[in-house]
Design an enzyme around this catalytic site. Structure first.
Site, short mmCIF file in Angstrom:
data_model
loop_
_atom_site.label_atom_id
_atom_site.label_comp_id
_atom_site.label_asym_id
_atom_site.label_seq_id
_atom_site.Cartn_x
_atom_site.Cartn_y
_atom_site.Cartn_z
N GLY A 71 43.84 38.44 61.22
CA GLY A 71 44.48 38.38 59.91
C GLY A 71 44.12 39.54 58.99
O GLY A 71 43.23 40.34 59.28
N LYS A 86 48.77 39.38 35.97
CA LYS A 86 49.34 40.36 36.91
C LYS A 86 50.39 41.17 36.18
O LYS A 86 50.89 40.79 35.12
CB LYS A 86 49.96 39.63 38.10
CG LYS A 86 48.98 38.72 38.86
CD LYS A 86 49.60 38.12 40.09
CE LYS A 86 49.61 39.09 41.24
NZ LYS A 86 48.27 39.42 41.77
N LEU A 98 42.69 39.46 55.93
CA LEU A 98 41.36 39.39 55.33
C LEU A 98 40.31 39.96 56.27
O LEU A 98 39.43 40.73 55.86
CB LEU A 98 41.02 37.95 54.97
CG LEU A 98 39.62 37.73 54.41
CD1 LEU A 98 39.43 38.46 53.08
CD2 LEU A 98 39.34 36.23 54.23
N GLN A 152 34.72 46.17 37.06
CA GLN A 152 35.48 47.14 37.85
C GLN A 152 36.63 47.65 36.99
O GLN A 152 37.07 46.95 36.06
CB GLN A 152 36.00 46.52 39.15
CG GLN A 152 37.05 45.43 38.97
CD GLN A 152 37.51 44.83 40.27
OE1 GLN A 152 36.72 44.52 41.14
NE2 GLN A 152 38.82 44.64 40.39
N HIS A 159 36.80 33.08 40.11
CA HIS A 159 36.15 34.33 39.74
C HIS A 159 35.63 34.33 38.30
O HIS A 159 34.45 34.59 38.05
CB HIS A 159 37.12 35.51 39.91
CG HIS A 159 37.65 35.69 41.29
ND1 HIS A 159 36.99 35.27 42.42
CD2 HIS A 159 38.80 36.26 41.74
CE1 HIS A 159 37.69 35.58 43.49
NE2 HIS A 159 38.79 36.18 43.11
N LYS A 171 40.85 35.58 30.19
CA LYS A 171 42.18 36.19 30.21
C LYS A 171 42.40 36.81 31.59
O LYS A 171 41.55 37.55 32.08
CB LYS A 171 42.29 37.29 29.14
CG LYS A 171 42.10 36.80 27.71
CD LYS A 171 42.27 37.94 26.71
CE LYS A 171 41.22 39.01 26.90
NZ LYS A 171 41.37 40.13 25.95
N ASP A 204 25.62 53.98 26.23
CA ASP A 204 26.49 53.92 27.41
C ASP A 204 25.70 54.10 28.69
O ASP A 204 25.00 55.09 28.87
CB ASP A 204 27.56 55.01 27.27
CG ASP A 204 28.43 55.16 28.50
OD1 ASP A 204 28.46 54.22 29.32
OD2 ASP A 204 29.07 56.20 28.64
N LEU A 205 25.82 53.11 29.60
CA LEU A 205 25.30 53.24 30.96
C LEU A 205 26.49 53.15 31.91
O LEU A 205 26.94 52.06 32.27
CB LEU A 205 24.29 52.13 31.27
CG LEU A 205 23.84 52.01 32.74
CD1 LEU A 205 23.21 53.30 33.23
CD2 LEU A 205 22.90 50.84 32.92
N ALA A 257 40.42 36.44 63.23
CA ALA A 257 40.10 37.86 63.37
C ALA A 257 41.32 38.77 63.35
O ALA A 257 41.18 39.98 63.15
CB ALA A 257 39.31 38.09 64.66
#
Length: 524
Positions: free
Chosen positions: A29, A351, A31, A385, A258, A348, A411-412, A27
């Site tokens: 930390g 950073k 994150l 995102q 991910h 792909k 486009d939405l 708790a």
């Protein structure tokens, strides 16, 4: 008729009744304070936590109750009205803190006594003393913490659920070891392996788009789709986290989890239902069809100083100044089944690139016998995102007297179309799924095993060369790590790499008009 919010609240009530104790392990930390507690506050504010909820923070750090409250609320977005401020004060009243070690039974028993006292003070009847454990911890202590929890704090008068954060191991062997150890302590249906990308709005929308629209379901295969690109871009480098990052690299940090999760949703077959296990069954099946990635299907890079920013090897926290850990990777995955044979899925991630962006780009084949031979390919883009959006690039006649074919879009853009709705944080969405006992957006043990088999051979080659370079030995020429400038699109070889796997940029002069960070279509 119940509203969507009321339906979700009813699902939580059906699972947990009116009471639950949420124990946040780690708790103190980053994150916990940046993600876990703001997500819990969001659920509290919107009425998704059971009425009789208490949150107990546990960590090694010794701090006062007031220090704890200040720490866990500092990243909650400030509100400009009294109702929001009042909610924060109410939230503070349902949480407390216990300090203790992770490797001492006496410390865990102290936590158990605090939880029992809270349950008794709240007059929770036997059978309803539900406990949810959130491990906001580094992976090095997952196993000892899980053992301490099971031996000393596991509840026997209600349900128990354990939320585990990534990374789930470093390769197949370590992941299997972690899965085995957790499996000895908790049942699989008690474990929620959280990959926060599965909580993002556009990722959760993939199944709806695929299986609720007949025009997509009929063109979703190798006969119509030429290639798929899944892109993750960050505009900053490691910047003080080089020591941590060098142990993982961009492939472990982003791609094995991910991006592969997004790929599995794009590529899986239609499940027999929306039941969690039916969905996860299909994800496992498609992952098992992906061949291990070879060096021939990889472009690896590392950023160097540019635009006043330091290169990766100049990070002060990086111990190995000869490191060959990739900060950029482009990998081509091949799915060996009837639907996708011959269609490359290009992952792909990097950073220190030119913008912040995560998106899926599906490029369709050229129109057979096209009357307008110079027209560009159709593309479907799902922007995860920032600023969620779905748009379709298609060919259209230039308005007016001209008969020229131009590219335009359907486009939405969520921020324009859904102005009345607020999209919750991914962690908020996933913790709600835990409360509802919905495993759909969590990683199952066999899914994790299949995912690691795809990446482990490549990772071992990189790790072996990196170890040799750290020891001052010749690392060989078979692992090429190219360089790219901080703030660029990535390695100069990227365009040729995606072209070699089918992506066609010919006549692609279209730019998405509502893109908020940089011109989109021609900068991939």
């Amino acid at each position: 008729m119940a509203t969507p919010i009321e339906l979700l609240q009813n699902e939580v009530k059906a699972e947990l009744g009116d009471s639950v104790t949420i124990i946040v392990l780690g708790a103190s930390g980053d994150l916990a304070k940046k993600k876990t507690y703001p997500a819990l506050f969001g659920l509290f504010r919107n009425g998704f936590l059971p009425k009789n909820t208490h949150i107990v923070g546990y960590a090694r750090t010794g701090m006062s109750h007031q220090d704890y409250l200040e720490r866990i609320t500092q990243y909650i977005k400030p509100g400009d009205n009294n109702e929001h401020k009042s909610k924060i004060e109410e939230f503070k009243k349902i949480t407390s803190y216990v300090s203790g070690l992770y490797d001492k039974d006496e410390a865990w028993q102290g936590l158990d006594n605090a939880v029992k006292k809270s349950e008794n003070d709240r007059k929770i009847p036997s059978g309803n003393k539900h406990r949810i454990f959130y491990m906001a911890l580094p992976p090095s202590i997952f196993i000892p913490v899980a053992k301490g929890v099971k031996k000393n704090v596991y509840g026997h008068e209600g349900v128990n659920r354990l939320i585990v954060e990534k990374p789930f191991g470093m390769d197949s062997e370590s992941s299997n070891h972690l899965a085995h150890e957790l499996g000895q302590l908790f049942k699989e249906d008690e474990i929620y392996r959280i990959d926060h990308y599965l909580g993002k709005e556009m990722v959760k929308n993939v199944m709806n788009m695929r299986f609720a629209n007949i025009f997509f379901s009929n063109v979703w295969d190798r006969n119509y789709i030429d290639n798929v690109q899944i892109t993750f871009k960050e505009p900053f480098g490691t910047e003080g986290r080089g020591g941590y990052f060098d142990d993982f690299g961009i492939i472990r940090d982003v791609m094995q989890n991910h991006l592969l999760q997004v790929l599995s949703l794009i590529a899986m077959e239609r499940p027999i239902s929306t039941d969690a296990e039916a969905i996860r069954d299909e994800k496992v099946k498609v992952l098992k069809c992906i061949s291990p990635i070879s060096l021939d299907d990889a472009l690896l890079g590392q950023y160097v100083a540019a635009n006043g920013k330091p290169g990766y090897l100049e990070d002060e926290t990086l111990k190995n100044k000869e490191s060959r850990t990739p900060t950029f990777a482009a990998l081509a995955c091949h799915i060996n089944n009837e639907r996708w044979e011959g269609v490359p899925f290009i992952l792909k991630a990097g950073k220190a690139l030119n913008e912040a962006k995560v998106e899926v780009r599906i490029q369709f084949r050229h129109v057979p016998g096209n009357l307008y031979g110079g027209s560009a390919r159709n593309e479907l883009v799902m922007r995860i995102q920032p600023k969620e959006a779905v748009y379709m690039k298609f060919n259209n006649k230039q308005p007016g007297l001209s008969y020229q074919t131009i590219q335009t879009d359907l486009d939405l853009s969520y921020h324009k179309r859904y102005t009345e709705l607020s999209i919750p944080d991914a962690y908020e969405s996933l913790i709600l799924d835990v409360l509802r006992n919905d495993h759909s957006n969590f990683v199952r043990d066999d899914e994790l095993e299949a995912a690691w088999k795809i990446f482990t051979p490549l990772l071992h080659k990189i790790d072996g060369k990196n170890k040799k370079s750290a020891e001052g030995k010749d690392s060989g020429d078979d692992l090429k790590i190219t360089t790219y400038a901080y703030g660029s699109r990535g390695p100069a070889e990227l365009d040729e790499f995606v072209k070699s796997h089918g992506y066609d940029r010919t006549n692609a002069h279209y730019s998405w008009p509502h893109q908020s960070v940089a011109a989109l279509s021609n900068k991939l």
